[in-house]
Design a protein around this motif. Structure first.
Motif, PDB file in Angstrom:
ATOM      1  N   LYS A  18      18.669   2.939  -8.365  1.00 58.01           N
ATOM      2  CA  LYS A  18      17.807   3.534  -7.341  1.00 58.01           C
ATOM      3  C   LYS A  18      16.397   2.965  -7.402  1.00 58.01           C
ATOM      4  N   LYS A  19      16.349   1.621  -7.480  1.00 62.47           N
ATOM      5  CA  LYS A  19      15.078   0.925  -7.495  1.00 62.47           C
ATOM      6  C   LYS A  19      15.094  -0.154  -6.418  1.00 62.47           C
ATOM      7  N   PRO A  20      13.940  -0.430  -5.806  1.00 64.17           N
ATOM      8  CA  PRO A  20      13.905  -1.354  -4.659  1.00 64.17           C
ATOM      9  C   PRO A  20      14.093  -2.824  -5.045  1.00 64.17           C
ATOM     10  N   GLU A  44      10.179   5.392  -4.295  1.00 61.92           N
ATOM     11  CA  GLU A  44      10.885   6.676  -4.314  1.00 61.92           C
ATOM     12  C   GLU A  44      12.102   6.665  -3.396  1.00 61.92           C
ATOM     13  N   ASN A  45      12.017   5.919  -2.297  1.00 62.23           N
ATOM     14  CA  ASN A  45      13.118   5.853  -1.328  1.00 62.23           C
ATOM     15  C   ASN A  45      14.088   4.706  -1.603  1.00 62.23           C
ATOM     16  N   ASN A  46      13.854   3.959  -2.701  1.00 62.47           N
ATOM     17  CA  ASN A  46      14.701   2.811  -3.027  1.00 62.47           C
ATOM     18  C   ASN A  46      14.772   1.849  -1.843  1.00 62.47           C
ATOM     19  N   GLN A  47      13.608   1.623  -1.210  1.00 62.47           N
ATOM     20  CA  GLN A  47      13.557   0.808   0.001  1.00 62.47           C
ATOM     21  C   GLN A  47      13.076  -0.603  -0.301  1.00 62.47           C
ATOM     22  N   THR A  91       0.827  -1.213   0.000  1.00 64.49           N
ATOM     23  CA  THR A  91       0.000   0.000   0.000  1.00 64.49           C
ATOM     24  C   THR A  91       0.858   1.258   0.000  1.00 64.49           C
ATOM     25  N   GLU A  92       2.074   1.157   0.534  1.00 66.72           N
ATOM     26  CA  GLU A  92       2.986   2.307   0.545  1.00 66.72           C
ATOM     27  C   GLU A  92       4.080   2.173  -0.516  1.00 66.72           C
ATOM     28  N   PHE A  93       3.802   1.386  -1.554  1.00 63.64           N
ATOM     29  CA  PHE A  93       4.866   1.065  -2.498  1.00 63.64           C
ATOM     30  C   PHE A  93       5.434   2.289  -3.205  1.00 63.64           C
ATOM     31  N   GLN A  94       4.605   3.270  -3.509  1.00 64.90           N
ATOM     32  CA  GLN A  94       5.131   4.453  -4.196  1.00 64.90           C
ATOM     33  C   GLN A  94       6.224   5.120  -3.365  1.00 64.90           C
TER      34      GLN A  94
END
Length: 283
Positions: free
Chosen positions: A222-224, A127-130, A120-123
């Motif tokens: 910079k991608k998770p 963005e944070n590369n988490q 649900t918080e994927f965006q």
């Protein structure tokens, strides 16, 4: 010149067979739909050539047009999802894994909650590369949980690849530099990369170099990244071999660790089958 073009267009419009059975001439001499009784024509001032009648959609035609567009868009979304699933490289075992089918055992509610929140918080995660690191003993639901995340995001039209380092290395065998670069570019083109079973790959210099390269490429893009492993946190944190150390350092830089522990689902199911068979055979 403009007048001539307008006349040609109007001549074409006049020849359009937009009158259907039941249609009638109504107010102002305009054509009306026999079903919804709304106008199928309107008058406009055409480039200064005078008032002309042009065809328009009545309410029921407009509704039918919108419905066709909706169905076409839905079909395109379904085709996109099918293409995403095919290109995801996910094993068939996990293609039906969903949060709805998630089996709770009294100790994995936290895993389910974190996985759902990640989706649900994927965006923000993107963005944070988490990323995430699922670690722990064999058969405790790490891969299944990762597959639930993959399928949820695929259902919501987010590109995902779920694979394993063993499969990646097997796929890359014999690649020249150009094919290898194209393959890794494909892995980095998706919004989320999930790699199952870190540590199961062969510990050759070649294999470990490729593993590091794939993780590092993802970091630089910079991608998770989500990883699963049967290694313990201590094994990764205290690795003395520089080849492993730089891999795990990069992993901890990118991924939030979550431990999976408890009795293996496979052992649990084997024990249940044993008891059921024992009752049948021994009474």
């Amino acid at each position: 010149m403009i007048g001539s073009i307008a006349e040609n267009i109007l001549d074409g419009l006049a020849k359009e067979p937009y009158m259907k059975d039941g249609d009638y001439i109504g107010e102002g001499g305009l054509l009306y739909c026999g079903k919804c009784h709304t106008s199928k024509e309107k008058e406009i001032n055409w480039f200064g050539t005078g008032i002309r009648k042009v065809a328009i959609m009545c309410k029921c035609e407009a509704a039918a047009f919108d419905e066709r567009k909706r169905r076409e868009q839905k079909e395109e979304e379904m085709q996109s999802l099918r293409r995403a699933r095919i290109s995801s490289m996910m094993d068939e075992t996990f293609q039906t894994a969903t949060f709805e089918n998630y089996r709770k055992n009294g100790g994995n509610e936290k895993h389910l909650s974190i996985a759902k929140n990640y989706c649900t918080e994927f965006q923000k995660m993107y963005e944070n590369n988490q990323g995430l690191l699922f670690y722990g003993t064999v058969g405790t639901g790490k891969s299944y949980t990762a597959a639930c995340i993959a399928n949820y995001l695929l259902e919501h039209n987010t590109s995902v690849v779920m694979t394993s380092f063993v499969r990646i290395l097997k796929e890359m065998q014999g690649f020249d530099r150009e094919r290898e670069e194209a393959f890794t570019n494909r892995l980095n083109s998706v919004r989320l990369l999930i790699i199952d079973d870190l540590g199961a790959e062969r510990s050759t210099d070649y294999a470990l170099e490729k593993v590091y390269g794939i993780i590092d490429d993802r970091y630089r893009a910079k991608k998770p990244l989500i990883l699963t492993t049967n290694l313990t946190l201590n094994q990764m944190q205290t690795a003395s071999d520089i080849r492993y150390e730089r891999i795990y350092d990069r992993v901890f830089e990118m991924c939030y660790p979550l431990e999976f522990k408890g009795v293996s689902w496979r052992k649990r199911e084997a024990a249940q089958r044993y008891e059921e068979t024992k009752k049948l055979l021994e009474g």
